[in-house]
Design an enzyme around this catalytic site. Structure first.
Site, PDB file in Angstrom:
ATOM      1  N   GLY A   9       1.138  -1.243  -0.050  1.00  0.00           N
ATOM      2  CA  GLY A   9      -0.619  -0.330  -0.298  1.00  0.00           C
ATOM      3  C   GLY A   9       0.544   1.546   0.534  1.00  0.00           C
ATOM      4  O   GLY A   9       1.353   1.221   1.296  1.00  0.00           O
ATOM      5  N   ALA A  10       1.154   1.844  -1.164  1.00  0.00           N
ATOM      6  CA  ALA A  10       1.261   3.301  -1.235  1.00  0.00           C
ATOM      7  C   ALA A  10       1.133   4.621  -0.468  1.00  0.00           C
ATOM      8  O   ALA A  10       1.469   5.633  -1.930  1.00  0.00           O
ATOM      9  CB  ALA A  10       2.487   3.044  -2.164  1.00  0.00           C
ATOM     10  N   GLY A  11      -0.383   3.991  -0.219  1.00  0.00           N
ATOM     11  CA  GLY A  11      -1.163   5.526   0.381  1.00  0.00           C
ATOM     12  C   GLY A  11      -0.483   6.057   1.029  1.00  0.00           C
ATOM     13  O   GLY A  11       0.381   6.673   1.355  1.00  0.00           O
ATOM     14  N   VAL A  13      -0.666   6.353   4.274  1.00  0.00           N
ATOM     15  CA  VAL A  13       0.380   5.723   4.980  1.00  0.00           C
ATOM     16  C   VAL A  13       1.298   4.896   4.941  1.00  0.00           C
ATOM     17  O   VAL A  13       2.577   4.715   5.301  1.00  0.00           O
ATOM     18  CB  VAL A  13      -0.886   4.237   6.373  1.00  0.00           C
ATOM     19  CG1 VAL A  13      -0.021   4.013   7.337  1.00  0.00           C
ATOM     20  CG2 VAL A  13      -1.666   5.474   7.157  1.00  0.00           C
ATOM     21  N   ARG A  82     -11.575   5.471   6.374  1.00  0.00           N
ATOM     22  CA  ARG A  82     -12.094   5.979   6.958  1.00  0.00           C
ATOM     23  C   ARG A  82     -13.107   6.957   6.005  1.00  0.00           C
ATOM     24  O   ARG A  82     -12.194   7.035   5.791  1.00  0.00           O
ATOM     25  CB  ARG A  82     -12.302   5.894   8.493  1.00  0.00           C
ATOM     26  CG  ARG A  82     -12.430   4.908   8.953  1.00  0.00           C
ATOM     27  CD  ARG A  82     -12.871   4.752  10.647  1.00  0.00           C
ATOM     28  NE  ARG A  82     -11.652   5.177  11.479  1.00  0.00           N
ATOM     29  CZ  ARG A  82     -12.207   5.899  13.070  1.00  0.00           C
ATOM     30  NH1 ARG A  82     -13.186   5.467  13.096  1.00  0.00           N
ATOM     31  NH2 ARG A  82     -11.069   6.201  13.049  1.00  0.00           N
ATOM     32  N   ASN A  95     -11.331  -4.409   3.002  1.00  0.00           N
ATOM     33  CA  ASN A  95     -10.303  -4.917   3.543  1.00  0.00           C
ATOM     34  C   ASN A  95      -9.578  -6.567   3.812  1.00  0.00           C
ATOM     35  O   ASN A  95      -8.104  -6.677   3.334  1.00  0.00           O
ATOM     36  CB  ASN A  95     -10.128  -4.145   5.122  1.00  0.00           C
ATOM     37  CG  ASN A  95      -9.702  -2.437   4.625  1.00  0.00           C
ATOM     38  OD1 ASN A  95      -9.744  -2.482   3.045  1.00  0.00           O
ATOM     39  ND2 ASN A  95      -9.188  -1.734   5.810  1.00  0.00           N
ATOM     40  N   HIS A 175      -8.084  -1.704  18.668  1.00  0.00           N
ATOM     41  CA  HIS A 175      -7.924  -0.190  18.661  1.00  0.00           C
ATOM     42  C   HIS A 175      -8.790   0.254  18.095  1.00  0.00           C
ATOM     43  O   HIS A 175      -9.549  -0.303  16.818  1.00  0.00           O
ATOM     44  CB  HIS A 175      -6.851  -0.601  17.351  1.00  0.00           C
ATOM     45  CG  HIS A 175      -6.281   1.428  16.560  1.00  0.00           C
ATOM     46  ND1 HIS A 175      -6.296   1.905  17.421  1.00  0.00           N
ATOM     47  CD2 HIS A 175      -6.902   1.811  15.500  1.00  0.00           C
ATOM     48  CE1 HIS A 175      -5.692   2.841  16.351  1.00  0.00           C
ATOM     49  NE2 HIS A 175      -5.980   2.249  14.895  1.00  0.00           N
TER      50      HIS A 175
HETATM   51  N1  APR Z   1      -2.604  -4.711  -2.907  1.00  0.00           N
HETATM   52  C1  APR Z   1      -1.853  -3.581  -2.694  1.00  0.00           C
HETATM   53  N2  APR Z   1      -2.029  -2.539  -2.132  1.00  0.00           N
HETATM   54  C2  APR Z   1      -3.707  -1.958  -2.297  1.00  0.00           C
HETATM   55  C3  APR Z   1      -4.661  -3.430  -2.433  1.00  0.00           C
HETATM   56  C4  APR Z   1      -3.540  -4.742  -2.908  1.00  0.00           C
HETATM   57  N3  APR Z   1      -4.893  -5.358  -2.926  1.00  0.00           N
HETATM   58  N4  APR Z   1      -6.101  -2.606  -2.827  1.00  0.00           N
HETATM   59  C5  APR Z   1      -5.714  -1.207  -2.245  1.00  0.00           C
HETATM   60  N5  APR Z   1      -4.223  -0.791  -2.033  1.00  0.00           N
HETATM   61  C6  APR Z   1      -4.218   0.099  -2.152  1.00  0.00           C
HETATM   62  C7  APR Z   1      -4.516   1.986  -2.994  1.00  0.00           C
HETATM   63  O1  APR Z   1      -4.502   1.280  -4.098  1.00  0.00           O
HETATM   64  C8  APR Z   1      -4.215   2.888  -1.802  1.00  0.00           C
HETATM   65  O2  APR Z   1      -2.552   3.449  -2.384  1.00  0.00           O
HETATM   66  O3  APR Z   1      -3.857   0.884  -0.361  1.00  0.00           O
HETATM   67  C9  APR Z   1      -3.756   1.984  -0.556  1.00  0.00           C
HETATM   68  C10 APR Z   1      -4.128   2.747   0.970  1.00  0.00           C
HETATM   69  O4  APR Z   1      -3.781   4.167   0.818  1.00  0.00           O
HETATM   70  P1  APR Z   1      -4.634   5.032   1.432  1.00  0.00           P
HETATM   71  O5  APR Z   1      -6.306   5.054   0.316  1.00  0.00           O
HETATM   72  O6  APR Z   1      -3.978   6.515   1.430  1.00  0.00           O
HETATM   73  O7  APR Z   1      -5.229   5.058   2.803  1.00  0.00           O
HETATM   74  P2  APR Z   1      -4.463   5.230   4.162  1.00  0.00           P
HETATM   75  O8  APR Z   1      -4.756   6.342   4.822  1.00  0.00           O
HETATM   76  O9  APR Z   1      -2.726   4.410   3.857  1.00  0.00           O
HETATM   77  O10 APR Z   1      -5.128   3.762   5.564  1.00  0.00           O
HETATM   78  C11 APR Z   1      -4.530   2.593   4.724  1.00  0.00           C
HETATM   79  O11 APR Z   1      -4.543   2.382   6.854  1.00  0.00           O
HETATM   80  O12 APR Z   1      -4.490   3.437   8.801  1.00  0.00           O
HETATM   81  C12 APR Z   1      -5.295   1.718   8.046  1.00  0.00           C
HETATM   82  O13 APR Z   1      -7.030   2.499   7.934  1.00  0.00           O
HETATM   83  C13 APR Z   1      -6.889   3.327   7.450  1.00  0.00           C
HETATM   84  O14 APR Z   1      -6.995   0.030   6.312  1.00  0.00           O
HETATM   85  C14 APR Z   1      -6.628   2.150   6.682  1.00  0.00           C
HETATM   86  C15 APR Z   1      -5.481   1.624   6.232  1.00  0.00           C
END
Ligand code: APR
Length: 308
Positions: A9-11, A13, A82, A95, A175
């Site tokens: 996940g490169a979002g 977090v 969320r 998730n 949590h």
């Molecule tokens: N494989 C890899 N990456 C994925 C997949 C997958 N199957 N599905 C989704 N993603 C990526 C998305 O493309 C996105 O870039 O996960 C990333 C999530 O990033 P954000 O939407 O920015 O979410 P973020 O704020 O990083 O939170 C991620 O951490 O704190 C928890 O509740 C929060 O469950 C959430 C997680």
């Protein structure tokens, strides 16, 4: 050779975890995401900050799980965050599927890694990851208590007008809204906060901590908190990768500690080269013990919803 950490996940977090890791030269980081170009773009951008921020590690991005091969550690952040009005449990079905895919790939490509789960609902997703990988329990834990505690610490520091780092705190339990801040283990430079803040105000600060994530979701309107969650995650990663043996609250698989079994929940643990090296089975007050049990019971019900 640098250690290798895969961040799924490169979002918000995931990229913040990569940034904090690079800034402290903790490990080479590969970010994995399903969006084409996204992890590669983030990695390139972060890399170009390197000469200024003084990195000695590599940051790369990929859409292929094969690139996590032989990672020493995997940090699971992929998933939906969320939106206002949503609880962490609302993210359950979406998730759970993402964690399953990641877990299967971790087992295949990084079978000796330590896994830290950040995706929500945290304690449930950590259990799901443990089951999917089949890893021993010391190698799978979840990040929650360090975040909840740092929120409590920040509020206490603001209340007392002291440096943030003077405050030590302990938040146990799930949590979520059932987390259990333990004010009697919270100190300012060793002084119990009960000597510095009156009971009513401590309860208000505890309550704000319990809903600390929700407060940020409401303000941001899209997405959830990420700076403090990422900082908390990197603190745990560092303790394992550098064998620091920090004592931190984190989501661990309980096997009778606190009278609870077969569930992941936040408890104080030593994190070192063997992952979760020891869980402290503290003597809680009747109320704290009842709150922790209630937290665990709630999660048992949620685990059933995803087939456990
Ligand atoms: N494989 C890899 N990456 C994925 C997949 C997958 N199957 N599905 C989704 N993603 C990526 C998305 O493309 C996105 O870039 O996960 C990333 C999530 O990033 P954000 O939407 O920015 O979410 P973020 O704020 O990083 O939170 C991620 O951490 O704190 C928890 O509740 C929060 O469950 C959430 C997680």
């Amino acid at each position: 050779m640098n250690k290798k950490v895969a961040v799924i996940g490169a979002g918000n977090v995931g990229a913040s975890v990569a940034q904090y890791m690079a800034e402290t030269n903790l490990a080479d980081v590969v970010m994995i995401d399903i969006i084409e170009g996204f992890p590669q773009g983030k990695a390139l951008d972060l890399t170009q900050a390197g000469p200024i921020r003084n990195y000695n590690c590599m940051i790369t991005g990929s859409n292929d799980y094969a690139d996590i091969k032989d990672a020493d550690m995997v940090i699971m952040t992929a998933g939906l965050p969320r939106k206002p009005g949503m609880s962490r449990e609302d993210l359950l079905a979406a998730n759970a599927g993402i964690v399953k895919t990641a877990g299967e790939n971790i087992k295949k490509y990084a079978p000796n890694s330590f896994v830290i789960v950040v995706s929500n609902p945290l304690d449930i997703m950590t259990y799901h990851m443990w089951k999917t990988t089949g890893f021993p329990k010391n190698r799978v834990c979840g990040q929650a208590g360090v975040l909840d505690s740092t929120r409590f610490r920040a509020f206490v520091a603001m209340e007392c007008g002291v440096a943030m780092r003077e405050v030590q705190a302990m938040v146990l339990g799930g949590h979520g809204d059932t987390m259990v801040p333990v004010p009697r283990y919270t100190t300012v430079a060793g002084i119990p906060i009960s000597e510095l803040i009156d009971a009513k105000r401590i309860e208000e600060i505890s309550e704000r901590t319990r809903f600390g994530g929700g407060e940020i979701v409401k303000l941001l309107k899209k997405g959830s908190a990420f700076y403090a969650p990422a900082a908390a995650t990197v603190e745990m990663a560092r303790s394992i990768l550098c064998d620091e043996k920090r004592v931190v609250p984190c989501s661990c698989q309980l096997d009778g500690e606190y009278g609870i079994k077969d569930i992941y929940i936040g408890v104080p643990a030593i994190l070192g080269a063997n992952g979760v090296e020891k869980i402290f089975d503290l003597k809680l007050s009747d109320k704290e013990q009842a709150d922790l049990k209630a937290s665990a019971e709630k999660y048992k019900g949620v685990l059933k919803e995803i087939g456990y």
